[in-house]
Design an enzyme around this catalytic site. Structure first.
Site, PDB file in Angstrom:
ATOM      1  N   CYS A 131     -76.013  79.898  51.133  1.00  0.00           N
ATOM      2  CA  CYS A 131     -74.961  80.243  50.178  1.00  0.00           C
ATOM      3  C   CYS A 131     -73.630  79.583  50.498  1.00  0.00           C
ATOM      4  CB  CYS A 131     -74.789  81.761  50.135  1.00  0.00           C
ATOM      5  SG  CYS A 131     -76.302  82.649  49.706  1.00  0.00           S
ATOM      6  N   LYS A 196     -74.045  93.856  50.476  1.00  0.00           N
ATOM      7  CA  LYS A 196     -75.333  93.178  50.306  1.00  0.00           C
ATOM      8  C   LYS A 196     -75.998  93.038  51.668  1.00  0.00           C
ATOM      9  CE  LYS A 196     -77.358  88.947  48.359  1.00  0.00           C
ATOM     10  NZ  LYS A 196     -77.053  87.677  47.655  1.00  0.00           N
ATOM     11  N   ARG A 206     -86.676  85.300  45.379  1.00  0.00           N
ATOM     12  CA  ARG A 206     -86.615  83.917  45.860  1.00  0.00           C
ATOM     13  C   ARG A 206     -87.715  83.071  45.238  1.00  0.00           C
ATOM     14  NH1 ARG A 206     -84.961  85.741  52.056  1.00  0.00           N
ATOM     15  NH2 ARG A 206     -82.856  86.422  51.460  1.00  0.00           N
ATOM     16  N   LYS A 249     -76.498  96.435  47.203  1.00  0.00           N
ATOM     17  CA  LYS A 249     -77.785  95.754  47.062  1.00  0.00           C
ATOM     18  C   LYS A 249     -78.456  95.685  48.430  1.00  0.00           C
ATOM     19  CE  LYS A 249     -79.711  91.270  45.671  1.00  0.00           C
ATOM     20  NZ  LYS A 249     -79.413  89.876  45.267  1.00  0.00           N
ATOM     21  N   SER A 275     -85.757  92.860  43.425  1.00  0.00           N
ATOM     22  CA  SER A 275     -87.083  92.378  43.047  1.00  0.00           C
ATOM     23  C   SER A 275     -88.219  93.066  43.800  1.00  0.00           C
ATOM     24  CB  SER A 275     -87.156  90.870  43.257  1.00  0.00           C
ATOM     25  OG  SER A 275     -86.887  90.518  44.606  1.00  0.00           O
TER      26      SER A 275
END
Length: 326
Positions: A131, A196, A206, A249, A275
């Protein structure tokens, strides 16, 4: 049994209407934000193998997808891009004609009232999958901030209603807020991925976003799942830097954190039902092991009860249909 003293709590549970009358927590379709994975090319609608019912779609299929979403009463989406080209610095993330920017324009052109949230990160766009900018194997914090601000500005220019930075660099909210303000986007709010965790629940995402790191992991910038007080420090920094929403998250294993953040801050709190949480229930349901409808609605309600005002969830379309039946 004479003179036995006790309270009769069951009085308030004796019928469906009585239970509805005293219900404390409500899940609404308006609370849900549906994630979209938009890819380059034409005539692409690929189901994500690890996320049954979730698709990567190209721009030419976006209109049909949006019509379904709007018809279900969902009022907000968050857009993730899967670019055709990647490089060391994630150029396609902040290109004015990047896949997310083009998707935002297409959505707002036909569905102007829909709230479009732009995921603002570099990992899908970098060849290394991290990131931020890499130098000698290290993820550099401060040089990354400028690229994040550029990305946010390009997304706002394309018509995004909300910028949602998800990278967990220190100072990312301050850099993006400054960049947006200087570019004339003072009224665009920031929905920060404030808390997060470096979670094992992200695997299916992913697959969908093609964002796995090519070396190492993200533990130097995402949070340790063992830590609780650190979440409040992270959220406090983002509020002070100008965040308008705070995301926690993942959600399901971090309901205590959602409650902590809700108790501490008066900004809207967003739970990201990630997910892995989605895929576990979907897999169990496909095997006939659980009642998918009741389990999903119970799970989402638990997030609201914990303190979430909004929920990002891949189950939004299913939940919207089921809520109509209630």
């Amino acid at each position: 049994m004479d003179n036995l003293q006790f309270r009769r709590h069951r009085r308030l549970r004796k019928s469906n209407n009585m239970r509805a009358l005293v219900r404390e927590t409500f899940l609404r379709t308006e609370d849900l934000i549906y994630p979209l994975f938009v890819v380059e090319g034409n005539h692409v609608k690929n189901e994500v193998p690890s996320m049954p019912g979730v698709y990567q779609i190209s721009l030419d299929y976006l209109e049909a997808e949006m019509k379904e979403i709007v018809s279900l009463g969902i009022k907000s989406v968050i857009v993730f891009g899967v670019p055709a080209e990647k490089d060391e610095v994630g150029t396609q993330a902040y290109h004015d004609h990047g896949i997310v920017q083009e998707a935002i324009r297409a959505i707002k052109k036909q569905f102007s009232e829909l709230i479009v949230v732009a995921d603002t990160c570099l990992c899908q766009y970098t060849s290394h999958g991290h990131c931020g900018i890499i130098e000698e194997g290290q993820i550099l914090n401060d040089p990354t901030l400028n690229l994040l601000a550029q990305t946010a500005i390009s997304q706002a220019r394309a018509g995004a209603d909300i910028i949602a930075p998800s990278n967990m660099m220190d100072g990312f909210v301050a850099a993006i807020r400054k960049g947006l303000d200087e570019a004339g986007f003072e009224d665009i709010p920031i929905m920060s991925y404030a808390v997060k965790y470096a979670s094992s629940y992200y695997g299916p995402f992913r697959d969908a976003a093609h964002s796995s790191p090519q070396f190492g992991d993200r533990k130097t910038y995402q949070m340790d799942p063992s830590n609780r007080l650190e979440a409040l420090r992270e959220a406090q920094s983002d509020v002070e830097e100008g965040a308008d929403f705070l995301i926690v998250k993942p959600a399901l294993s971090y309901l205590d954190i959602i409650r902590d953040v809700k108790n501490e801050f008066n900004t809207p709190i967003v739970a990201y039902n990630v997910s892995g949480e989605y895929s576990m229930i979907k897999a169990a349901a496909l095997n006939g092991w659980v009642d998918e409808k009741s389990l999903v609605l119970e799970k989402l309600t638990s997030m609201k009860r914990a303190g979430a005002d909004l929920i990002i969830t891949y189950a939004a379309k299913d939940a919207a249909r089921w809520l109509r039946e209630e």
